[in-house]
Design a protein around this motif. Structure first.
Motif, short mmCIF file in Angstrom:
data_model
loop_
_atom_site.label_atom_id
_atom_site.label_comp_id
_atom_site.label_asym_id
_atom_site.label_seq_id
_atom_site.Cartn_x
_atom_site.Cartn_y
_atom_site.Cartn_z
N HIS A 98 35.90 60.51 27.28
CA HIS A 98 35.87 59.45 26.28
C HIS A 98 35.73 60.01 24.87
N ASP B 299 38.73 44.74 35.93
CA ASP B 299 37.63 45.31 35.16
C ASP B 299 36.29 45.03 35.82
N ASP C 276 33.66 47.82 37.03
CA ASP C 276 32.24 47.85 36.68
C ASP C 276 31.38 48.03 37.94
N THR D 232 36.22 53.42 32.32
CA THR D 232 36.02 52.14 31.66
C THR D 232 37.09 51.19 32.18
#
Length: 424
Positions: free
Chosen positions: A212, A324, A328, A350
């Motif tokens: 990231h 998503d 998670d 992510t």
């Protein structure tokens, strides 16, 4: 598990394909890869009938999973039934272009090509043609396709080809710097600023274990390229239409590049690439400008239909909330497992991207060197096989990303987390 058919197929493939494969990463698995017969939602079934939860998803393009929703499949089949291709424009390529322009901040115009490699190759040529400069700045460990301008390793002082067949003179125009290293970028611009055509970067390194950006890194790249009259190019072949939803990663980071390259999801699982960006730059492509770019299969009607139907379905059916959300759950569950069983490892990702990186100190990697120093052999030679034996198909090495699809379920997540507990 029985793998007799895969072994026989690989034996045949070795006689007619170099290394038995058509893309090098597929041979990373030892002693040989399994051959897939078909997909089923979030699963694949191999040539011996073994079923796996598939977190590779074709290395990213299968946002909707292997079983396409009825309207998506119908749209693709209709275009295929009308003829394979024509060598002349079709309405559907305009429709897809309009959809992308509406949703992606950087894109005012777009040119469709046939692969991510073709997209980044054309973007580099376009950046050089538009600026009249030669040098391209890339991040060490970033991947921008199998092209001469970016298959370069080393550092800013000693760039060299990372593949045989590329002249050293090509590599001299490419400047590799560590990801997240602002000082290294400043040094490059101090020495070569007048000849830097573009900085080419992935918003998130996706072919090197998922790295990231640190806070402010992309904003810094935006500022320094504007200051020196260079272009900022985001390679969103992996992050595009995964991170940040329909706005892509650039909307998530709130940084608008001059050019963006696409692949994967923009073709709905069919071969595709694209270059989008400011109109005045994209207009430099032939026939409206002097930068030559062309392709017989560019804007292929079946691919354009697949991409349009996929993105429209995603826009209308809460696809991103689903993928998503599962992402998670996977990362949260993996964080708990790693904290309990392997605290030296780290969980990265992510949205619908995830990966456990076998770091040695529990610190999240900030550049490619950090990932390279992880226990990459342990991941590939031991862990990958243990997960496969438990019916979980992960990317073929420590470096490739893993992806969630609309075809995955809560049960797939739970089964995968249990497998991680056992394999770690």
């Amino acid at each position: 598990m029985n793998h007799d058919n895969s072994r026989e197929l690989y034996d045949r493939a070795l006689s007619v394909l170099p290394g038995g494969v058509n893309s090098a990463v597929r041979a990373a698995v030892e002693p040989y890869p399994f051959f897939v017969q078909k997909g089923d939602n979030g699963h694949v079934i191999d040539a011996d009938g073994n079923r796996y939860v598939d977190w590779v998803m074709g290395l990213g393009p299968l946002l909707l999973g292997h079983n396409l929703p009825e309207p998506v499949q119908a749209g693709i089949q209709q275009k295929a039934s009308e003829g394979p291709m024509y060598g002349t424009p079709t309405e559907v390529e305009v429709d897809l272009a309009e959809f992308v322009v509406r949703h992606v901040p950087s894109v005012e115009k777009i040119r469709f090509v046939n692969s991510g490699t073709e997209a980044t190759t054309s973007a580099v040529r376009l950046a050089r043609g538009y600026t009249g400069r030669n040098k391209i700045v890339v991040n060490q460990g970033g991947y921008h396709g199998a092209q001469e301008s970016t298959l370069v390793e080393g550092d800013a002082e000693n760039p060299k080809p990372s593949s045989a067949g590329i002249p050293q003179s090509f590599a001299e125009h490419t400047i590799p710097v560590p990801f997240n290293d602002e000082e290294a970028v400043r040094d490059v611009f101090e020495k070569h600023g007048d000849d830097v055509a573009a900085v080419l970067t992935e918003p998130i390194l996706g072919n090197y274990g998922i790295v990231h950006p640190e806070d402010g890194y992309h904003e810094f790249l935006r500022e320094i390229t504007e200051e020196h009259g260079s272009l900022l190019v985001f390679d969103e072949v992996i992050t595009g239409f995964r991170v940040g939803g329909l706005g892509c990663a650039q909307s998530e980071f709130d940084v608008t590049p001059d050019l963006t390259t696409f692949g994967k999801i923009i073709g709905g699982g069919f071969p595709v690439g694209a270059i989008g960006g400011r109109a005045e730059i994209i207009e430099q492509f032939a026939p409206s400008g002097p930068v030559f770019q062309a392709g017989t299969f560019s804007g292929h009607p079946v691919t354009m239909a697949a991409g349009l139907e996929t993105l429209q379905f995603a826009a209308e059916n809460d696809v991103y909330a689903h993928v998503d959300g599962l992402g998670d759950r996977l990362r949260d569950g993996l964080e708990d497992i790693v904290a309990d069983q392997a605290p030296e490892y780290t969980v990265a990702g992510t949205a619908s991207m995830f990966k456990v990186i076998f770091t040695r100190d529990g610190e999240a990697p900030t550049n490619a060197a950090d990932v390279k120093n992880a226990e990459t052999d342990r991941w590939r030679r031991i862990f990958w096989g243990q997960m496969k034996d438990r019916g979980i198909y992960l990317s073929q090495n420590q470096f490739e990303c893993q992806f969630v699809s609309y075809g995955h379920t809560d049960e797939d997540v739970e089964r995968t987390l249990e497998a991680y507990k056992e394999a770690l």
